[in-house]
Scaffold this active site. Structure first.
Site, PDB file in Angstrom:
ATOM      1  N   HIS A 150      40.903 101.819  14.774  1.00  0.00           N
ATOM      2  CA  HIS A 150      42.206 101.391  14.228  1.00  0.00           C
ATOM      3  C   HIS A 150      41.975 100.115  13.437  1.00  0.00           C
ATOM      4  CE1 HIS A 150      44.406 104.199  16.934  1.00  0.00           C
ATOM      5  NE2 HIS A 150      43.401 103.958  17.741  1.00  0.00           N
TER       6      HIS A 150
ATOM      7  N   ARG B  22      44.057  98.992  11.413  1.00  0.00           N
ATOM      8  CA  ARG B  22      45.411  98.404  11.249  1.00  0.00           C
ATOM      9  C   ARG B  22      45.689  98.085   9.772  1.00  0.00           C
ATOM     10  NH1 ARG B  22      46.585 100.081  16.376  1.00  0.00           N
ATOM     11  NH2 ARG B  22      45.709  98.772  17.990  1.00  0.00           N
TER      12      ARG B  22
ATOM     13  N   ASN C  15      47.996 105.644  12.872  1.00  0.00           N
ATOM     14  CA  ASN C  15      49.176 105.102  13.569  1.00  0.00           C
ATOM     15  C   ASN C  15      49.439 103.658  13.159  1.00  0.00           C
ATOM     16  OD1 ASN C  15      46.887 104.126  14.909  1.00  0.00           O
ATOM     17  ND2 ASN C  15      47.928 103.957  16.863  1.00  0.00           N
TER      18      ASN C  15
ATOM     19  N   LYS D  32      45.373 113.752  12.535  1.00  0.00           N
ATOM     20  CA  LYS D  32      45.516 113.229  13.888  1.00  0.00           C
ATOM     21  C   LYS D  32      46.823 113.690  14.485  1.00  0.00           C
ATOM     22  CE  LYS D  32      44.514 110.732  17.490  1.00  0.00           C
ATOM     23  NZ  LYS D  32      44.134 109.345  17.592  1.00  0.00           N
TER      24      LYS D  32
ATOM     25  N   HIS E  93      45.073 113.111  20.424  1.00  0.00           N
ATOM     26  CA  HIS E  93      45.275 112.296  21.623  1.00  0.00           C
ATOM     27  C   HIS E  93      45.950 113.208  22.625  1.00  0.00           C
ATOM     28  CE1 HIS E  93      46.278 108.364  23.763  1.00  0.00           C
ATOM     29  NE2 HIS E  93      46.759 109.337  24.527  1.00  0.00           N
TER      30      HIS E  93
ATOM     31  N   HIS F 141      38.936 110.384  23.104  1.00  0.00           N
ATOM     32  CA  HIS F 141      38.848 109.640  24.376  1.00  0.00           C
ATOM     33  C   HIS F 141      39.128 110.461  25.641  1.00  0.00           C
ATOM     34  CE1 HIS F 141      43.050 109.420  23.326  1.00  0.00           C
ATOM     35  NE2 HIS F 141      42.970 108.323  22.599  1.00  0.00           N
TER      36      HIS F 141
ATOM     37  N   ASP G  82      37.207 103.733  19.875  1.00  0.00           N
ATOM     38  CA  ASP G  82      38.667 103.562  19.914  1.00  0.00           C
ATOM     39  C   ASP G  82      39.016 102.078  19.763  1.00  0.00           C
ATOM     40  OD1 ASP G  82      41.380 103.954  20.041  1.00  0.00           O
ATOM     41  OD2 ASP G  82      41.426 104.526  22.157  1.00  0.00           O
TER      42      ASP G  82
HETATM   43  C1  NCD Z   1      45.592 102.884  20.451  1.00  0.00           C
HETATM   44  C2  NCD Z   1      46.228 101.851  19.531  1.00  0.00           C
HETATM   45  O1  NCD Z   1      46.464 100.711  19.954  1.00  0.00           O
HETATM   46  O2  NCD Z   1      46.483 102.174  18.364  1.00  0.00           O
HETATM   47  N1  NCD Z   1      45.642 102.401  21.791  1.00  0.00           N
HETATM   48  C3  NCD Z   1      44.937 102.850  22.864  1.00  0.00           C
HETATM   49  O3  NCD Z   1      45.188 102.388  23.974  1.00  0.00           O
HETATM   50  N2  NCD Z   1      43.990 103.741  22.769  1.00  0.00           N
HETATM   51  C4  NCD Z   1      46.259 104.189  20.294  1.00  0.00           C
HETATM   52  C5  NCD Z   1      45.430 105.364  20.738  1.00  0.00           C
HETATM   53  O4  NCD Z   1      44.253 105.484  20.402  1.00  0.00           O
HETATM   54  O5  NCD Z   1      45.963 106.245  21.421  1.00  0.00           O
HETATM   55 ZN    ZN Z   2      42.867 105.137  19.228  1.00  0.00          ZN
HETATM   56 ZN    ZN Z   3      44.639 107.861  21.482  1.00  0.00          ZN
END
Ligand code: NCD
Ligand code: ZN
Ligand code: ZN
Length: 446
Positions: free
Chosen positions: A61, A63, A93, A144, A179, A235, A308
């Site tokens: 991520h 971001r 996301n 996703k 997920h 995951h 992740d």
């Molecule tokens: C992820 C996130 O913060 O975007 N958080 C997590 O705990 N894994 C979201 C995700 O990968 O499901």
């Molecule tokens: Zn994630």
């Molecule tokens: Zn996830």
């Protein structure tokens, strides 16, 4: 611009071979005895170091956009380079979510001038075939599906709609990463708890019970079977879920899966000790699950390790109310050292590590010129010092997220130099050449 790496030991299949690498025009040009390397503009002495193909993290991520206070393209790809990753795949996301071709185009345009390693982009799984196609044409490397959030895209709760969307992905040859947690159950328990003022870790774990993961894995394996599409389970956190993936695979379903370092190395006792700093979804499980995932991985039943990497602000990780804590951990700068430490202790071979962190993700996500040290491949190479000893210290992360449940853990082995398309991007703690990353995707680059 050409660069030679001399006298390193190269991870070639099961072997460590002392050799040199010449990179020119962004690609690996030659792998041979150091004495036979062609002349180059720059020579890097690889003595005492091991060269591995640039690692690929298929679950990151980064971001940016409206969430750049957590991480941005620059900081996230610094973290990747510092962790030995030359390619990362970014999750959709974000704020706004990457759920249309316009938004994907905007994200790619912003990333293009900022990234220090290669980046590929996921887009949200869409309902309509037209939208899926548009996003692939805009550069989506995969789709996703968040089964854990029933409010994100309400149509995801309709199995028949999911089936036809996944059939289209199968036709496009684009994998769907999932997920797998049953969002309706999570939501039901969460809502009840919030109403009743129940906000302990125990309540969180009830909402994210192993059986909700198992049911989702089962559902998605069934969809993949019916849709003839490639599904990738993100995951995987329990022994039972993994068994379900293996069973589906043995029946011919095109299903792959990843495991994270935190689910391999930590368990619910760590969550109880570290609370928010060790909270993610799916959550840390029992010690036996972690052990069993490790064994399965060593046997070859897990396709890849993905970090992740999910950065958040410290404030978001330390809320007292469990429902207010943002789940997720930074992982780009801890994954490789934690695993190299296991290599050092003979618990996993370097060849297996390279398969899990480079070869398999390259194959599964269609990055055809990545994942191997071989003439003709992209010039993405990482030099590791297998003997370097240090303690994980999140205050030194290049990521904006300065916390880690691994803080203080002693590691043996770390990346010392990260080379992207023949450019030394990272050298012993410093970013030396910026913005050398390329966008990778099905219609752009790869
Ligand atoms: C992820 C996130 O913060 O975007 N958080 C997590 O705990 N894994 C979201 C995700 O990968 O499901
Ligand atoms: Zn994630
Ligand atoms: Zn996830």
């Amino acid at each position: 611009m050409s660069v030679n790496i001399t006298s390193a030991r190269l991870a070639l299949g099961e072997e460590l071979v002392e050799a040199g690498i010449s990179i020119r025009g962004g690609r690996i040009d030659k792998i041979c005895k150091t004495a036979f390397l062609p002349k180059a503009d720059r020579t890097i002495d690889g003595k005492g170091l091991i060269a591995i193909p640039g690692l690929i993290d298929a679950h990151v991520h980064l971001r940016d956009m409206e969430l750049s206070y957590k991480e941005d393209f620059s900081s996230g790809t610094f973290a990747a380079a510092a962790g030995g990753f030359t390619t990362v795949l970014d999750m959709p996301n974000t704020e706004p979510p990457t759920n249309s071709d316009e938004r994907l185009v905007a994200k790619i345009a912003k990333a293009r001038t900022a990234i220090n390693v290669n980046v590929g982009f996921y887009a949200s799984l869409a309902e309509s075939a037209v939208d899926l196609r548009k996003m692939v044409n805009a550069g989506a490397i995969a789709f996703k599906l968040y089964m854990n959030d029933p409010n994100l895209d309400a149509w995801h709760n309709d199995r028949e709609k999911l089936l036809s969307s996944m059939e289209e992905c199968g036709a496009l040859g684009v994998p769907v990463a999932v997920h797998a947690e049953n969002g309706l159950d999570i939501e039901r328990i969460r809502t009840k708890c919030v109403k009743a003022g129940m906000d302990s870790l125990h309540d969180f774990l009830r909402a994210h019970a192993p059986k909700f993961e198992l049911e989702a894995v089962r559902a998605v394996a069934d969809l993949a079977r019916r849709a003839h599409s490639n599904v990738h389970v993100c995951h995987v956190s329990t022994h039972r879920s993994l068994k379900e993936v293996s069973a589906a695979r043995n029946k011919g379903v095109k299903i792959t899966c990843e495991v994270t370092p935190h689910h391999l190395f930590l368990d619910s006792a760590d969550l109880n000790r570290k609370r928010g700093l060790a909270l993610m979804v799916p959550p840390l499980r029992a010690r036996n699950d972690a052990r069993s995932l490790w064994k399965a991985m060593i046997r070859g039943n897990i396709d890849m390790i993905a970090s992740d990497h999910a950065p958040h602000s410290l404030e978001e990780k330390t809320a007292r109310d469990v429902w207010k804590i943002r789940p997720g951990l930074p992982g780009l700068e801890t994954t490789l050292p934690l695993l190299l430490t296991k290599v050092r202790h003979d618990e996993i071979s370097l060849a297996r590590l390279v398969r899990l962190l480079a070869e398999n993700p390259a194959r599964i996500f269609g990055l055809h010129r990545k994942g191997h040290l071989e003439a003709g491949m992209d010039g993405d190479v990482v030099l590791i010092d297998p003997k370097a000893q240090f303690r994980i210290d999140s205050s030194k992360f290049h990521s904006k997220a300065h916390f880690s449940p691994f803080d203080g853990v002693r590691c043996v082995g770390r990346p010392v130099m990260t080379i992207v398309a023949g450019h030394v991007v990272y050298d012993r703690g410093e970013i030396v050449e910026e913005k050398r990353g390329k966008i990778v995707g099905r219609s752009v680059g790869a």
